[in-house]
Design a protein around this motif. Structure first.
Motif, PDB file in Angstrom:
ATOM      1  N   VAL A 166       0.785  -1.250  -0.100  1.00  9.30           N
ATOM      2  CA  VAL A 166       0.523  -0.298   0.021  1.00  9.30           C
ATOM      3  C   VAL A 166       0.930   0.761   0.285  1.00  9.30           C
ATOM      4  O   VAL A 166       1.930   1.693   1.156  1.00  9.30           O
ATOM      5  N   LEU A 167       0.700   2.103  -1.055  1.00  2.15           N
ATOM      6  CA  LEU A 167       1.361   3.562  -1.101  1.00  2.15           C
ATOM      7  C   LEU A 167       1.404   4.014   0.410  1.00  2.15           C
ATOM      8  O   LEU A 167       0.728   4.309   1.666  1.00  2.15           O
ATOM      9  N   PRO A 168       2.451   4.379   0.308  1.00  5.57           N
ATOM     10  CA  PRO A 168       2.638   5.816   1.819  1.00  5.57           C
ATOM     11  C   PRO A 168       1.714   7.218   1.162  1.00  5.57           C
ATOM     12  O   PRO A 168       1.017   7.190  -0.020  1.00  5.57           O
ATOM     13  N   GLY A 169       1.103   7.650   2.605  1.00  4.34           N
ATOM     14  CA  GLY A 169       1.060   9.461   2.092  1.00  4.34           C
ATOM     15  C   GLY A 169       2.001  10.048   1.862  1.00  4.34           C
ATOM     16  O   GLY A 169       3.169  10.299   1.789  1.00  4.34           O
ATOM     17  N   ARG A 170       1.365  11.471   0.688  1.00  3.59           N
ATOM     18  CA  ARG A 170       1.924  12.164   0.287  1.00  3.59           C
ATOM     19  C   ARG A 170       2.089  13.331   1.184  1.00  3.59           C
ATOM     20  O   ARG A 170       0.745  14.286   1.819  1.00  3.59           O
ATOM     21  N   VAL A 171       3.041  13.828   1.808  1.00  4.91           N
ATOM     22  CA  VAL A 171       2.822  14.777   1.886  1.00  4.91           C
ATOM     23  C   VAL A 171       3.612  16.170   1.735  1.00  4.91           C
ATOM     24  O   VAL A 171       5.376  15.594   0.898  1.00  4.91           O
ATOM     25  N   VAL A 172       2.899  16.890   1.707  1.00  7.76           N
ATOM     26  CA  VAL A 172       3.814  18.632   0.936  1.00  7.76           C
ATOM     27  C   VAL A 172       4.074  19.476   2.141  1.00  7.76           C
ATOM     28  O   VAL A 172       3.680  19.746   2.821  1.00  7.76           O
ATOM     29  N   VAL A 173       6.057  19.914   2.187  1.00  2.53           N
ATOM     30  CA  VAL A 173       6.463  20.966   2.707  1.00  2.53           C
ATOM     31  C   VAL A 173       6.420  22.388   2.154  1.00  2.53           C
ATOM     32  O   VAL A 173       6.912  22.157   1.252  1.00  2.53           O
ATOM     33  N   MET A 186      10.698  14.549  10.487  1.00  3.68           N
ATOM     34  CA  MET A 186      10.312  13.378  10.834  1.00  3.68           C
ATOM     35  C   MET A 186       9.761  12.740   9.596  1.00  3.68           C
ATOM     36  O   MET A 186       9.145  11.695   9.692  1.00  3.68           O
ATOM     37  N   ALA A 187       8.966  13.250   8.824  1.00  2.90           N
ATOM     38  CA  ALA A 187       7.806  12.439   7.570  1.00  2.90           C
ATOM     39  C   ALA A 187       8.848  11.626   6.966  1.00  2.90           C
ATOM     40  O   ALA A 187       8.337  10.116   6.433  1.00  2.90           O
ATOM     41  N   VAL A 194       7.393  12.408   0.454  1.00  3.38           N
ATOM     42  CA  VAL A 194       7.808  13.758   1.232  1.00  3.38           C
ATOM     43  C   VAL A 194       7.877  14.580  -0.445  1.00  3.38           C
ATOM     44  O   VAL A 194       9.094  14.091  -0.801  1.00  3.38           O
ATOM     45  N   THR A 195       8.052  16.053  -0.818  1.00  7.01           N
ATOM     46  CA  THR A 195       7.982  16.806  -1.107  1.00  7.01           C
ATOM     47  C   THR A 195       7.661  18.273  -0.501  1.00  7.01           C
ATOM     48  O   THR A 195       6.820  18.659   0.286  1.00  7.01           O
ATOM     49  N   ILE A 196       9.335  18.952  -0.773  1.00  6.97           N
ATOM     50  CA  ILE A 196       9.620  20.122   0.168  1.00  6.97           C
ATOM     51  C   ILE A 196       9.303  21.630  -1.127  1.00  6.97           C
ATOM     52  O   ILE A 196      10.148  20.765  -2.547  1.00  6.97           O
ATOM     53  N   LEU A 197       8.587  22.374  -1.595  1.00  9.56           N
ATOM     54  CA  LEU A 197       8.605  23.680  -1.978  1.00  9.56           C
ATOM     55  C   LEU A 197       9.416  24.467  -1.499  1.00  9.56           C
ATOM     56  O   LEU A 197       8.737  24.693  -0.324  1.00  9.56           O
ATOM     57  N   ASP A 198      10.391  25.334  -2.111  1.00 13.27           N
ATOM     58  CA  ASP A 198      10.698  26.845  -1.683  1.00 13.27           C
ATOM     59  C   ASP A 198      11.232  27.536  -2.716  1.00 13.27           C
ATOM     60  O   ASP A 198      11.413  26.863  -3.742  1.00 13.27           O
ATOM     61  N   ARG A 199      11.205  29.073  -3.192  1.00 11.81           N
ATOM     62  CA  ARG A 199      11.870  29.518  -3.783  1.00 11.81           C
ATOM     63  C   ARG A 199      13.609  29.783  -3.967  1.00 11.81           C
ATOM     64  O   ARG A 199      13.841  30.709  -4.382  1.00 11.81           O
ATOM     65  N   HIS A 210      20.764  16.941   1.351  1.00 12.42           N
ATOM     66  CA  HIS A 210      20.645  16.229   2.221  1.00 12.42           C
ATOM     67  C   HIS A 210      19.854  14.931   2.225  1.00 12.42           C
ATOM     68  O   HIS A 210      20.087  13.976   2.615  1.00 12.42           O
ATOM     69  N   PHE A 211      18.502  14.992   2.027  1.00 15.62           N
ATOM     70  CA  PHE A 211      17.848  13.685   1.518  1.00 15.62           C
ATOM     71  C   PHE A 211      17.239  13.462   0.594  1.00 15.62           C
ATOM     72  O   PHE A 211      17.296  12.123   0.298  1.00 15.62           O
ATOM     73  N   GLU A 212      18.954  13.660  -0.676  1.00 13.75           N
ATOM     74  CA  GLU A 212      18.821  12.337  -1.979  1.00 13.75           C
ATOM     75  C   GLU A 212      18.021  12.459  -2.100  1.00 13.75           C
ATOM     76  O   GLU A 212      16.366  12.736  -2.649  1.00 13.75           O
ATOM     77  N   SER A 213      16.993  11.165  -2.470  1.00 13.80           N
ATOM     78  CA  SER A 213      16.347  10.263  -2.684  1.00 13.80           C
ATOM     79  C   SER A 213      14.694  10.476  -2.223  1.00 13.80           C
ATOM     80  O   SER A 213      13.769   9.759  -2.167  1.00 13.80           O
ATOM     81  N   ARG A 214      15.112  10.864  -0.886  1.00 11.88           N
ATOM     82  CA  ARG A 214      14.361  10.337   0.547  1.00 11.88           C
ATOM     83  C   ARG A 214      13.637  11.218   0.498  1.00 11.88           C
ATOM     84  O   ARG A 214      11.624  11.134   0.960  1.00 11.88           O
ATOM     85  N   ALA A 215      13.448  12.294  -0.388  1.00 14.28           N
ATOM     86  CA  ALA A 215      12.343  13.477  -0.500  1.00 14.28           C
ATOM     87  C   ALA A 215      13.065  14.354  -1.982  1.00 14.28           C
ATOM     88  O   ALA A 215      13.705  14.489  -2.297  1.00 14.28           O
ATOM     89  N   LYS A 216      11.503  14.559  -2.028  1.00  8.27           N
ATOM     90  CA  LYS A 216      11.668  15.531  -4.327  1.00  8.27           C
ATOM     91  C   LYS A 216      11.827  16.869  -3.361  1.00  8.27           C
ATOM     92  O   LYS A 216      11.001  17.265  -2.275  1.00  8.27           O
ATOM     93  N   THR A 217      12.207  17.692  -4.058  1.00  6.95           N
ATOM     94  CA  THR A 217      12.060  19.061  -4.222  1.00  6.95           C
ATOM     95  C   THR A 217      11.349  20.182  -5.535  1.00  6.95           C
ATOM     96  O   THR A 217      11.615  19.591  -6.240  1.00  6.95           O
ATOM     97  N   ARG A 218      10.654  20.745  -4.845  1.00 10.03           N
ATOM     98  CA  ARG A 218      10.286  21.419  -6.264  1.00 10.03           C
ATOM     99  C   ARG A 218      10.562  23.071  -6.454  1.00 10.03           C
ATOM    100  O   ARG A 218      10.073  23.449  -4.959  1.00 10.03           O
TER     101      ARG A 218
END
Length: 371
Positions: A166-173, A186-187, A194-199, A210-218
């Motif tokens: 079962v797929l994990p939950g999707r968290v957007v920071v 934590m996520a 996990v996806t993190i957005l910043d400008r 830091h997160f390598e493939s464990r979290a995506k950035t956009r």
């Protein structure tokens, strides 16, 4: 200097401005410390521990506000406390004035000298007195969001880490600063998607390394933000503009495209919130629902883990408290421009530009105040 620490009275606020250890440090510097009876009960610090540290225990807050030269707190003074502030008194605490015109007006009218933890700076534009609470709130935001996602709490019924098959939950920071980084940690640790957005490209690069493939950035623009939010199970708002009101990044219109039972956790609520539909809540009643989306907007999240939060906070606030008490506020601020950045209100004037602009006050620069 006589320094007073009243008991916090905000809803479910268990932190305290001074620990017994901090009181001892101030006493050893030759200062007099008054602690309201029971002020430390939320962190299991007894009145006797404060007495042993050399502090005086007083009943009720009235004597502290009437007779102490400096008042040290955690949260912004509530209306009843603001009525007891007096001209020339030093108030040293979190204030978050930009979204709070009533508090700002009362502080201006009182004539108090108000130094805000959240705008004291550090090297490189850091916010060292805000950082430990941002770390706590960022980490708490994921566990609060995970709870709110439970079906019994009104959420989608999604387990953030999923299970095999079962797929994990999707968290957007939203925001890659201290809050966002700690939320993402934590996520990711729970096994969420996990996806993190910043400008800021440099922030995105640092997070990616830091997160390598464990979290995506956009990159955070309107299109990417809407796309990420609409597919999320949990959205964490972690945006900060120091001293100013938070921008409203997630609009009411976006909620209509989100999944029913998805959760928004607004860690920026102290500065007015970064979701258009945010309004401050308390630990007693932490969530509400708008267009089928659960909102968690508790304005003093770290108060729930009071012992951890209080000691983390005192580690960074005590050195400045000692400087203010030893030198007097004016000399302490002259000697330390980082501390001077914390001055928000003095003698009936607003001296922090972002607050003055947001609330329509005439701005007086700190340099003029310090002469």
């Amino acid at each position: 200097m006589r320094i007073g620490c009243p008991k916090e009275i905000k809803n479910h606020e268990y932190r305290v401005g001074l620990t017994p250890e901090s009181a001892r440090e101030l006493v050893q510097h030759g200062h007099e410390v008054w602690i309201e009876a029971g002020a430390g009960s939320g962190i299991d610090a007894t009145d006797q521990q404060y007495r042993t540290a050399g502090a005086r225990i007083v009943e009720g807050p009235e004597a502290i506000f009437a007779e102490c030269e400096m008042v040290v707190k955690v949260k912004e003074p509530q209306a009843g406390e603001r009525a007891m502030l007096r001209e020339g008194q030093i108030l040293y605490t979190y204030l978050h004035l930009a979204p709070d015109p009533d508090q700002t007006r009362d502080l201006v009218d009182s004539g108090v000298t108000a130094i805000a933890y959240e705008t004291v700076t550090g090297p490189g534009g850091s916010l060292p007195l805000l950082k430990p609470m941002s770390q706590v709130a960022g980490r708490m935001s994921v566990q609060a969001g995970a709870t709110a996602l439970e079906k019994a709490q009104g959420g989608r019924g999604v387990l953030l880490g999923g299970v095999p098959g079962v797929l994990p939950g999707r968290v957007v920071v939203i925001g890659g600063g201290v809050v966002g980084f700690n939320a993402a940690q934590m996520a990711v640790g729970l096994g969420a998607d996990v996806t993190i957005l910043d400008r800021d490209p440099e922030v995105l690069e640092r997070l990616g390394i830091h997160f390598e493939s464990r979290a995506k950035t956009r990159f955070s623009n309107v299109a990417n933000l809407q796309d990420a939010v609409c597919g999320a199970d949990l959205v964490i708002g972690a945006v900060l503009i120091p001293g100013a009101a938070a921008p409203k990044l997630v609009t009411r219109e976006m909620l209509g495209d989100m999944q029913k039972g998805a959760v928004l956790v607004d860690v920026a609520i102290d500065q007015g919130g970064c979701f258009e539909t945010s309004r401050a809540t308390t630990h007693a009643d932490p969530t509400y629902v708008v267009d089928g989306v659960v909102h968690y907007c508790v304005a003093n999240m770290p108060g729930a883990v009071a012992r951890t939060s209080t000691y983390a906070l005192n580690n960074v606030t005590l050195p400045h408290a000692l400087r203010i008490a030893d030198l007097g506020w004016r000399e302490a601020l002259r000697a330390n421009p980082h501390l001077a950045a914390g001055l928000n209100v003095h003698a009936g004037e607003v001296v922090y530009e972002a607050v003055a602009q947001e609330l329509g006050y005439v701005f007086r620069p700190v340099g003029e105040v310090l002469g």
